[in-house]
Every structure is written in structure tokens, then in C-alpha cells.
Design a protein around this motif. Sequence first.
Motif, mmCIF file in Angstrom:
data_model
loop_
_atom_site.group_PDB
_atom_site.id
_atom_site.type_symbol
_atom_site.label_atom_id
_atom_site.label_comp_id
_atom_site.label_asym_id
_atom_site.label_seq_id
_atom_site.Cartn_x
_atom_site.Cartn_y
_atom_site.Cartn_z
ATOM 1 N N GLY B 72 0.815 -1.217 0.000
ATOM 2 C CA GLY B 72 0.000 0.000 0.000
ATOM 3 C C GLY B 72 0.842 1.258 0.000
ATOM 4 N N PRO B 91 -1.240 1.540 3.216
ATOM 5 C CA PRO B 91 -0.570 0.598 4.112
ATOM 6 C C PRO B 91 -1.405 0.342 5.365
ATOM 7 C CG PRO B 91 0.454 2.759 4.261
ATOM 8 C CD PRO B 91 -0.620 2.869 3.227
ATOM 9 N N GLY B 92 -1.104 -0.733 6.055
ATOM 10 C CA GLY B 92 -1.817 -1.017 7.295
ATOM 11 C C GLY B 92 -1.118 -2.099 8.077
ATOM 12 N N PRO B 93 -1.374 -2.138 9.384
ATOM 13 C CA PRO B 93 -0.669 -3.089 10.248
ATOM 14 C C PRO B 93 -1.083 -4.552 10.005
ATOM 15 C CG PRO B 93 -2.296 -1.850 11.493
ATOM 16 C CD PRO B 93 -2.261 -1.240 10.128
ATOM 17 N N ARG B 95 -0.615 -5.863 7.220
ATOM 18 C CA ARG B 95 0.453 -6.331 6.330
ATOM 19 C C ARG B 95 1.797 -5.797 6.829
ATOM 20 N NH1 ARG B 95 -1.728 -3.056 2.154
ATOM 21 N NH2 ARG B 95 -3.129 -2.566 3.853
#
Lengths: 256, 273
Positions: B72, B91-93, B95
Motif C-alpha cells: 500500500g 498501508p496497514g498493520p 500487512r
Amino acid sequence: MRRLAHEVLPPLAGIAGLIVVWAVIAATTSSASIPSPLAVWDALVDGLRDGTIQEAALKTLIRLAFSFVVAVVLGTGLGVLLALNEFARRAIRPLIVALQITPFVAWVPLAVVWFGVSERAVVFVAIVGSFPAMALATLQAIRQVPPLYERAGRTLGARGWTLYRKIVVPAALPGMMAGLQQAWGFAWKALMAGELIVVAAGATGLGHLLAGQEHDVTALLATLAVIVAIGVAVDYVVFGQLDRRIRRRRGLLIES
Amino acid sequence: MSDATATMTPPSREAGVPKLSVDALTVERTLANGERIVAAQDVSFDIATGEFVCLLGPSGCGKTSILNVLAGLDRPSAGRALLDGEPIEGPGPDRAVLFQDPALFPWLSVRANVELALELIGVDGDERRERGRAALASVGLSDVLDVQPHELSAGMRQRAALARALACDPSVVLGDEPFGVLDAQTRELLQNEVQRVWMGSGGRTTFLFISHNVREAVLLADRVLVMSARPGRLLEEFRIHAPRPRDLDDVLVGRVVSEIHALMLREQERPGA
């Protein structure tokens, strides 16, 4: 011992040399406008004994601390805003640069018009003189943060304000230290100029003290020595140590 | 599936919704001199939940660009990247990303680095401390909790990064050649560590690692996707059925390694490549 020889001895030798040169000049000219180091030392001891120097220094340091804290908060906030928003950066950065290169003494008359011959006028000059340095250093430091930290932070779920508070600003801290030190220097100089020029009735402070000593060179030099000593002490002890601590913690300090 | 042989199969679609999916993905990059290059072209593959996939290819074939899209961090020029069937927006936690540089925050201790990751997903107080300690213990770093990252060896730094990534219990771990700069011995240790972590996740955690090292890819992955030189396209897919934990001395592992080497060599010598 090595540290003593390396770091403490040379500046002490410098000061001793200066005093010797001064003593020689004073002895050879024997002019009233160049008192001997010993006479100045006596004046300093007198000033300390009757408390005028302590009182003035304390007042000045309180003003300085207040101006500095306001300048740092204002400057950091502005620097972060300018780093975050390109429009704000393009619009406001030139104004801050203009403020930065304007001699702070030029603000004194306006300060007097706005705030009268008062402590507030002096503090205003000190704040206006110092926050631009902090703002510009913060902006610069943030823009130099390696993109990797920001990317890593975003993959960990940090975004928006949290990303700034937890990652970008701490990453920029070593760069912001330069701004902090500069802002302190400007605040100190501007405050002295302000105190020297804007003397309200009954006001105390090192600059005010200086202003009243035009006809007593010995006392004037004693006060000047105190001003120099405070400046050097804060710069070396407070900022030097803080900077070393931050760098050592991050492995950025090369110990010789 | 337990026939313990390597088979070559064309890229195939798994049944159900894949964990990760890239669909006709093209990624362009702008170089420092302003030139636009096509990093990866028309790449499609699916990764099932719990799978360990390695994307293998020569330097500059766009592997990292694809990974960044899945993380992301970057946007594709064309095509789609999906997580659980949904387009990836940022993005995210969920991944975790292991970068080639451990990307530990130098102002925080090892422990505080891991705890910051937990804080960012809303884990507080005693639980944060406990999970941080457990994550670091699981990669053998219990003794260096309060040490600054720069005081660790390169291998230990990457271990700490692994602990930080795993502490948040991500469903996907994306690795961008995380062991690329380590010495051979440390690299092997960390490869074993990753195998162990993946096996311990019991099929819940999906791993996608990028590598230009054939042996590493075969050692780690259920499936190795081989890419061509730039602009990167998908060339072949290898399924690795060797039992785990794997060893580079394993005969089967060795055979697949040679097979992939041969393919990459052919590709390199292909006219116009």
C-alpha cells in the motif's frame, strides 16, 4: 584526565590569555575607560554581594525562558505545518525567511508603540527575533528525515498526526537541535537589545543594568562579564549536553 | 501433494478468495533524472491464505515495485492489487513489511521499537509490555531489550525488525529482500527463523518474500514465482513440495535450485532480453 586535558584546558587557557592581554593593556594605558581585570573583579564581587547582579540576572533569565519556550513552541508548530502543507510552505516560508534576516533591533520601536515601554515589549522582541530560526530549522530537519522511517511507520499503521508525533518529529530531532540552539542565541541577543533600549522605570534585568552603567565602566564590564558567562554556560552546558545525549542515543556521535 | 517433487505448473488460480491477488498489474517508476520506466508489466498471481510465496528475479525486475503496491506504499499504473478480494488503498498493520534495511527507529530502544508498533494498533499497558517481550523472546533477543538499535549486529537488527513485524500479529508478512545484505551464516539463521515462524503460525499467516537468491527462495517458499528482467513479467511458477524445515543440502531442494538457475540463465541469454 584525557578529557580534562582535551576539553577543559584549552578554553581555560584562552580565557587566561585574554585576561593577561587585557591586564597588560590596562596597565600600559592607565586610562579610566579601561579598568584593570582586578578592578572589574572587585566590582563584580560588590555587585554579587549587594545582590543587584543576581536580581537582574534572575529577572532576565525568567524573561529569556518565557520568550524561548514561546519561540520554540511557535517555531516547531509552524515548521511542522510548513512541512505538512505545500501551499502553506510556499505562502509562509518566504515571510519567515524575511523575518529571520530582519535585524531584531528593528522591531524595538514597533514593540514600544504596541506594548509601551514595558517588559512585554522586550519579550515581544525576543520572541520575534528567535522563533523564525526554530521554524526554519524544524522544516529543514523534517524534510531531511529518511523516507524509510516514514514508510516503515505507515506500514505499522501510523498515519496523519500520529505519524508526525511518533515518527517524523522524533526522527527530525537531531536536526531540530540546531534550531533550538540558534533560537536560544537569537532570543538571548534580542532580549539584551530590548532590555538595553526599553528601560521602564523600576525595571530590573541585565540589559537594564547595563543601560544604567554608562558612566561606570568598571561596573559595566562586570555586568558584561556576567552576560557573556551566562551565554556561554547555557550554550555549552545545556545545548552541548542535550545534543550529545541525543546523538549518542542514536549512535550518531563519534567519540574521539 | 506429499509426493515431494518439484513440478512446473502454469500460474493458476486457487479456489475461493485469495489472500493476496495482483491482477494485470503494471507499475511505473520515475527515476531521479525524471525518466519514466516500466518496472513491472502485466503481472498476475494469487496467493492463498497461509501460503509462503517467493517472488524471484534479477535486480531491477520490478519485484520491489510489486511488493510496495501490495504494502500500500505505492500505486500501480494499471491493474489491481487485492487483499482478501478488496482493493488495497494504503498501508496497514495487517500487512507487516520487512525492508532490506531493518528500519528500526534509532531514537527508541529495541523494546520500545516493538512496543511502538503495538501502541499504534491500540495495545496498551501491561499487555503491550508483555507482547513486546514475548515477540523479542521468540526471535532470541531477550537479552537486549533496552539496547539501542545501533548497538546491535546487522543480523540482530533484522531479528528485531522481524519481532516488531510479528508482534502485531499481521495476516500478511511482506519481505523485501530482508536478508539481502547479511553475511551467509547470519542469513541462514534468519531463514530458519522465518521458516519456524511461518510453520508456527499454523497456516494463518501469509508470507510473500522477494529475493534474487534462488536458494533462499527455494528454501523458504511453497511456490516460487520467477520474473524476467525489466520490464518484469512472470516467467514460470515452481511448486516446492520438499518437507520442512528445509535444508539447503536436501537433494530435492538442490534439484529445484538448479532447474530455476537454468531457467534464469536461458532467459538472460534469450535474444532481445
